[in-house]
Design a protein around this motif. Sequence first.
Motif, mmCIF file in Angstrom:
data_model
loop_
_atom_site.group_PDB
_atom_site.id
_atom_site.type_symbol
_atom_site.label_atom_id
_atom_site.label_comp_id
_atom_site.label_asym_id
_atom_site.label_seq_id
_atom_site.Cartn_x
_atom_site.Cartn_y
_atom_site.Cartn_z
ATOM 1 N N HIS A 252 0.812 -1.211 0.000
ATOM 2 C CA HIS A 252 0.000 0.000 0.000
ATOM 3 C C HIS A 252 0.843 1.257 0.000
ATOM 4 C CE1 HIS A 252 -3.234 -2.620 2.093
ATOM 5 N NE2 HIS A 252 -3.033 -2.946 0.839
ATOM 6 N N ASP A 253 2.113 1.119 -0.356
ATOM 7 C CA ASP A 253 2.982 2.272 -0.473
ATOM 8 C C ASP A 253 2.802 2.854 -1.866
ATOM 9 O OD1 ASP A 253 5.040 4.074 -0.786
ATOM 10 O OD2 ASP A 253 6.502 2.864 0.302
ATOM 11 N N VAL A 254 2.112 4.001 -1.951
ATOM 12 C CA VAL A 254 1.799 4.540 -3.276
ATOM 13 C C VAL A 254 3.050 4.998 -4.009
ATOM 14 C CG1 VAL A 254 -0.536 5.219 -2.661
ATOM 15 C CG2 VAL A 254 1.306 6.841 -2.352
ATOM 16 N N ASN A 255 4.094 5.386 -3.256
ATOM 17 C CA ASN A 255 5.321 5.806 -3.922
ATOM 18 C C ASN A 255 6.108 4.620 -4.469
ATOM 19 O OD1 ASN A 255 4.877 8.502 -3.456
ATOM 20 N ND2 ASN A 255 5.893 8.495 -1.472
ATOM 21 N N ALA A 256 5.895 3.449 -3.883
ATOM 22 C CA ALA A 256 6.616 2.271 -4.339
ATOM 23 C C ALA A 256 5.967 1.641 -5.563
ATOM 24 C CB ALA A 256 6.693 1.238 -3.216
ATOM 25 N N GLY A 257 4.841 2.193 -5.976
ATOM 26 C CA GLY A 257 4.191 1.687 -7.171
ATOM 27 C C GLY A 257 3.311 0.490 -6.921
ATOM 28 N N GLY A 258 3.072 0.154 -5.621
ATOM 29 C CA GLY A 258 2.250 -1.007 -5.315
ATOM 30 C C GLY A 258 0.793 -0.777 -5.665
ATOM 31 N N ILE A 259 0.026 -0.185 -4.749
ATOM 32 C CA ILE A 259 -1.388 0.041 -4.991
ATOM 33 C C ILE A 259 -1.587 1.087 -6.087
ATOM 34 C CG2 ILE A 259 -1.588 1.779 -3.165
ATOM 35 C CD1 ILE A 259 -4.246 -0.799 -4.310
ATOM 36 N N GLU A 260 -0.647 2.054 -6.199
ATOM 37 C CA GLU A 260 -0.755 3.070 -7.244
ATOM 38 C C GLU A 260 -0.756 2.423 -8.628
ATOM 39 O OE1 GLU A 260 -0.667 7.320 -8.384
ATOM 40 O OE2 GLU A 260 -1.247 6.159 -6.633
ATOM 41 N N ALA A 261 0.185 1.490 -8.808
ATOM 42 C CA ALA A 261 0.256 0.806 -10.096
ATOM 43 C C ALA A 261 -0.972 -0.062 -10.323
ATOM 44 C CB ALA A 261 1.528 -0.043 -10.158
ATOM 45 N N ALA A 262 -1.450 -0.703 -9.242
ATOM 46 C CA ALA A 262 -2.635 -1.558 -9.363
ATOM 47 C C ALA A 262 -3.859 -0.736 -9.743
ATOM 48 C CB ALA A 262 -2.878 -2.312 -8.064
ATOM 49 N N VAL A 263 -3.993 0.443 -9.131
ATOM 50 C CA VAL A 263 -5.125 1.313 -9.455
ATOM 51 C C VAL A 263 -5.046 1.757 -10.913
ATOM 52 C CG1 VAL A 263 -6.180 3.561 -8.987
ATOM 53 C CG2 VAL A 263 -5.482 2.099 -7.090
ATOM 54 N N ALA A 264 -3.825 2.104 -11.348
ATOM 55 C CA ALA A 264 -3.651 2.534 -12.743
ATOM 56 C C ALA A 264 -4.028 1.424 -13.718
ATOM 57 C CB ALA A 264 -2.202 2.970 -12.963
ATOM 58 N N ARG A 265 -3.793 0.170 -13.303
ATOM 59 C CA ARG A 265 -4.132 -0.963 -14.177
ATOM 60 C C ARG A 265 -5.600 -1.356 -14.057
ATOM 61 N NH1 ARG A 265 0.739 -2.927 -11.897
ATOM 62 N NH2 ARG A 265 -0.497 -4.280 -10.528
ATOM 63 N N GLY A 266 -6.339 -0.668 -13.165
ATOM 64 C CA GLY A 266 -7.745 -1.008 -12.972
ATOM 65 C C GLY A 266 -7.956 -2.229 -12.122
ATOM 66 N N GLU A 267 -6.933 -2.601 -11.316
ATOM 67 C CA GLU A 267 -7.021 -3.821 -10.506
ATOM 68 C C GLU A 267 -7.444 -3.548 -9.065
ATOM 69 O OE1 GLU A 267 -3.185 -5.549 -10.796
ATOM 70 O OE2 GLU A 267 -3.330 -5.964 -12.947
ATOM 71 N N GLY A 268 -7.667 -2.324 -8.727
ATOM 72 C CA GLY A 268 -8.049 -2.014 -7.349
ATOM 73 C C GLY A 268 -8.354 -0.541 -7.218
ATOM 74 N N THR A 269 -8.703 -0.138 -6.008
ATOM 75 C CA THR A 269 -9.003 1.266 -5.734
ATOM 76 C C THR A 269 -8.264 1.696 -4.483
ATOM 77 O OG1 THR A 269 -10.930 0.696 -4.369
ATOM 78 C CG2 THR A 269 -11.304 1.060 -6.739
ATOM 79 N N TRP A 270 -8.103 3.006 -4.338
ATOM 80 C CA TRP A 270 -7.553 3.522 -3.087
ATOM 81 C C TRP A 270 -8.562 3.340 -1.954
ATOM 82 C CZ3 TRP A 270 -6.917 8.441 -6.364
ATOM 83 C CH2 TRP A 270 -5.722 8.383 -7.103
ATOM 84 N N LYS A 271 -9.817 3.624 -2.245
ATOM 85 C CA LYS A 271 -10.816 3.702 -1.179
ATOM 86 C C LYS A 271 -11.065 2.368 -0.485
ATOM 87 C CE LYS A 271 -14.755 3.268 -4.385
ATOM 88 N NZ LYS A 271 -15.932 3.967 -4.950
ATOM 89 N N GLN A 272 -10.696 1.257 -1.137
ATOM 90 C CA GLN A 272 -10.925 -0.040 -0.512
ATOM 91 C C GLN A 272 -10.078 -0.229 0.744
ATOM 92 O OE1 GLN A 272 -9.138 -2.075 -4.109
ATOM 93 N NE2 GLN A 272 -8.620 -3.624 -2.573
ATOM 94 N N TYR A 273 -9.062 0.609 0.920
ATOM 95 C CA TYR A 273 -8.195 0.501 2.082
ATOM 96 C C TYR A 273 -8.584 1.458 3.206
ATOM 97 C CZ TYR A 273 -5.480 -2.260 -1.125
ATOM 98 O OH TYR A 273 -5.084 -3.239 -2.020
ATOM 99 N N PHE A 274 -9.738 2.073 3.089
ATOM 100 C CA PHE A 274 -10.208 2.993 4.110
ATOM 101 C C PHE A 274 -11.577 2.551 4.626
ATOM 102 C CE2 PHE A 274 -7.251 5.415 1.590
ATOM 103 C CZ PHE A 274 -6.552 6.162 2.529
ATOM 104 N N GLN A 275 -11.817 2.861 5.896
ATOM 105 C CA GLN A 275 -13.122 2.592 6.486
ATOM 106 C C GLN A 275 -14.008 3.810 6.243
ATOM 107 O OE1 GLN A 275 -13.072 1.500 10.611
ATOM 108 N NE2 GLN A 275 -15.278 1.236 10.730
ATOM 109 N N VAL A 276 -14.940 3.659 5.324
ATOM 110 C CA VAL A 276 -15.811 4.769 4.928
ATOM 111 C C VAL A 276 -16.994 4.857 5.890
ATOM 112 C CG1 VAL A 276 -17.272 5.670 3.074
ATOM 113 C CG2 VAL A 276 -15.125 4.499 2.523
ATOM 114 N N ASN A 277 -17.394 6.070 6.203
ATOM 115 C CA ASN A 277 -18.546 6.300 7.057
ATOM 116 C C ASN A 277 -19.788 5.642 6.438
ATOM 117 O OD1 ASN A 277 -20.623 7.270 8.629
ATOM 118 N ND2 ASN A 277 -20.275 9.426 8.141
#
Length: 426
Positions: A252-277
């Motif tokens: 989940h380090d966006v600078n390391a290209g982990g989740i950032e790269a996954a989001v760019a590829r359409g494989e995930g979202t940022w918001k899935q890692y947050f507890q939304v109200n």
Amino acid sequence: MSEFAIQVKNVTKKYNLYERNRDRIIDAFGLSKKPRYKEHYALKGVSFDVKKGESIGIIGTNGAGKSTILKIITGVLNQTDGDVIIDGRISALLELGAGFCEEYTGIDNIYLNGTMMGYTKEEVDAKMDDILSFADIGDFVYQPVKTYSSGMFVRLAFAVAINIEPEILIVDEALSVGDVFFQAKCFRKFEEFKEKGKTVLFVSHDLTSIAKYCDRAILLNKGEKMAEGSPKDMIDLYKKLLIGDSVNGVAHDVNAGGIEAAVARGEGTWKQYFQVNPNVNEYGSHKAEIIDFAIVDGNGNLTNTIEKGTKFQIKSKVKFYEDIQFPIFTYTFKSIKGTDITGTNTMYENKDIPLAQKGDVYVATFEQTMNLQGGEYLLSMSCTGYRDGQFVAYHRLYDLLSISVISEKNTVGFFDMNSEVTIEKC
């Protein structure tokens, strides 16, 4: 004489959970050849030591076993397995008003609690002025405690617990009920305890208090001790737990290209890692939609826990379903009580998009230094604009996420002016 006030050795607490009451009865009378319950481990092989004079914080997500371990240490619960060794007199405040009789007056409850802790009436009498002064609830002390507000209740309970001069003080979230001035008084007492070589062990979701007042912190997760160490290191691990991260945080380090790269590829979202109200207030014309969002700390991690004084980003990803001229991206911070504190938008910041066309996706990134005081806040986001001179809300998400700010120094109000102070003798 041992150097340790508390030693917890491989402690396990198991509960048998039944789906139906009749299954409990069947098992109790031995009418079934196999158990009709599911085993649940509130704690599993937890070990740690607390040296005399240390202030230790225990943190972890809900259900981690924090309160359970405190109840075992204080003898409220018995462990299923393992040992607990205590060297010193304990005073504990585990639950609001625990041990108080609601029909008794505050004075009666002071004597009752003192007796339960092993003190004579004369010893309680000697401490009475200190207790009443610390609680500061006036003549209410002569009224039945069932008439007290929750704040008065905890003030009196804490005053009793902390003024009988225990060698070990154990507190479980009780301070969250008192006002800020009472909390400050309690923490000053913690400092006095440390100076006298006494031991404090407390559970809190207030990471600012953990960072400021603890010598060490212990991180529990799903009944197991994940780690122990400096408060800062444990808070960093805890932040990753809050978003379901692994211990090393690479995914989940966006600078390391982990989740950032996954989001760019359409494989995930940022918001899935947050507890939304779950009760987020959402509305708008939906001609544009906030399809993703994130909070990123100074280390590039997705998290809703930010250290005061550090850089962080708020990201908002918007998809447009119609051509929209000059859309505006916004964010706002509120207090828990709903007061607007601060915020900005792309119009104020002179970052205009002349035209967002149908099908376009834009990401607005707001980067700033966190200067809010330590505490809990609510974050709102929106995409708005003007059409034919009229204000239009395309998509608004009010009270979307909670933000925890960790601070080792708080000043008055919501903001820190970051004053540089000099004092000269004239």
